[in-house]
Design an enzyme around this catalytic site. Sequence first.
Site, PDB file in Angstrom:
ATOM      1  N   LYS A   1      34.116  36.325  19.535  1.00  0.00           N
ATOM      2  CA  LYS A   1      33.060  37.334  19.306  1.00  0.00           C
ATOM      3  C   LYS A   1      32.272  36.969  18.047  1.00  0.00           C
ATOM      4  O   LYS A   1      32.162  37.735  17.093  1.00  0.00           O
ATOM      5  CB  LYS A   1      33.642  38.741  19.202  1.00  0.00           C
ATOM      6  CG  LYS A   1      34.309  39.193  20.485  1.00  0.00           C
ATOM      7  CD  LYS A   1      34.751  40.630  20.442  1.00  0.00           C
ATOM      8  CE  LYS A   1      35.477  41.009  21.717  1.00  0.00           C
ATOM      9  NZ  LYS A   1      36.806  40.338  21.858  1.00  0.00           N
TER      10      LYS A   1
ATOM     11  N   VAL B   1      40.492  45.736  32.346  1.00  0.00           N
ATOM     12  CA  VAL B   1      41.254  46.014  33.574  1.00  0.00           C
ATOM     13  C   VAL B   1      42.739  46.133  33.229  1.00  0.00           C
ATOM     14  O   VAL B   1      43.256  45.357  32.430  1.00  0.00           O
ATOM     15  CB  VAL B   1      41.065  44.854  34.590  1.00  0.00           C
ATOM     16  CG1 VAL B   1      42.027  44.993  35.757  1.00  0.00           C
ATOM     17  CG2 VAL B   1      39.622  44.807  35.080  1.00  0.00           C
TER      18      VAL B   1
HETATM   19  O1  C5P Z   1      45.226  43.420  27.234  1.00  0.00           O
HETATM   20  P1  C5P Z   1      43.860  43.713  27.778  1.00  0.00           P
HETATM   21  O2  C5P Z   1      43.744  43.492  29.250  1.00  0.00           O
HETATM   22  O3  C5P Z   1      43.331  45.048  27.344  1.00  0.00           O
HETATM   23  O4  C5P Z   1      42.931  42.594  27.076  1.00  0.00           O
HETATM   24  C1  C5P Z   1      41.540  42.613  27.135  1.00  0.00           C
HETATM   25  C2  C5P Z   1      40.996  41.394  26.439  1.00  0.00           C
HETATM   26  O5  C5P Z   1      39.576  41.405  26.479  1.00  0.00           O
HETATM   27  C3  C5P Z   1      41.350  41.302  24.971  1.00  0.00           C
HETATM   28  O6  C5P Z   1      41.447  39.920  24.663  1.00  0.00           O
HETATM   29  C4  C5P Z   1      40.172  41.915  24.265  1.00  0.00           C
HETATM   30  O7  C5P Z   1      40.028  41.415  22.960  1.00  0.00           O
HETATM   31  C5  C5P Z   1      39.034  41.459  25.147  1.00  0.00           C
HETATM   32  N1  C5P Z   1      37.827  42.272  25.145  1.00  0.00           N
HETATM   33  C6  C5P Z   1      37.810  43.601  25.501  1.00  0.00           C
HETATM   34  N2  C5P Z   1      36.634  44.298  25.508  1.00  0.00           N
HETATM   35  C7  C5P Z   1      35.479  43.688  25.203  1.00  0.00           C
HETATM   36  C8  C5P Z   1      35.477  42.333  24.853  1.00  0.00           C
HETATM   37  C9  C5P Z   1      36.676  41.646  24.853  1.00  0.00           C
HETATM   38  O8  C5P Z   1      38.878  44.165  25.823  1.00  0.00           O
HETATM   39  N3  C5P Z   1      34.342  44.311  25.318  1.00  0.00           N
END
Ligand code: C5P
Length: 212
Positions: free
Chosen positions: A60, A170
């Site tokens: 990011k 998700v």
């Molecule tokens: O464990 P989980 O499925 O929640 O992980 C989601 C991943 O996506 C993490 O690596 C988080 O940092 C990333 N992410 C997110 N939302 C965003 C951008 C990235 O959850 N908008």
Amino acid sequence: MTELILALDVTDKKQALKIAEACAPHLDAIKLGYPLILSSGLSIAGELEELDKPLIADFKVADIPNTNKLIAEQVFDAGFSSIICHGFIGADAIRACVDVAADYGGACFVVAEMSHPGATAFFHGGTAEKIAALAVECEADGIIAPATRPERVTILREIVGRRKILSPGVGAQGGDASTVAKLVDGIIVGRAIYEAKDPVTAITEFSAARTA
Ligand code: C5P
């Protein structure tokens, strides 16, 4: 078919490699971020390259153009094929990442809206829409949009058209795989896979949801 991307936020290097190896045949890409890179070093990308799956660097990135360029060069030199940068940094700073990605034959995705509850404080009210338009203007390969808010994904899709949308949130954050898979190009799943008793079985369920 909507891609399935594993967010490998596992801070134990050995465990991360083990999970990645078991899951790789069932995945389209693996996303690595600060948790794993800070614990294991950037060189883990080289070790994961053996699995022959595209690696997405989720840093990011959100700095000035020159610093972004230096960060992006490190990322692609390490073996990643995509980089994620923030969008609120503006056109010049986004372009720095897009340009380096293009130089390496890679891709750059711009965070348009985050998936956690607190994200609504700043991303709503037109900001995410503006960022999505900026991503298009900067010729980014796509955006990141929240699986936790499919209605927002639909709005952002209208702005980015056929550019890719990758969608985290998700599983652990409550996003429904089959709902969001119909709207996006890739679903990103972390904890619901790597914290599962059997990650491969968990993947199979998410995989099936993509076609349901
Ligand atoms: O464990 P989980 O499925 O929640 O992980 C989601 C991943 O996506 C993490 O690596 C988080 O940092 C990333 N992410 C997110 N939302 C965003 C951008 C990235 O959850 N908008």
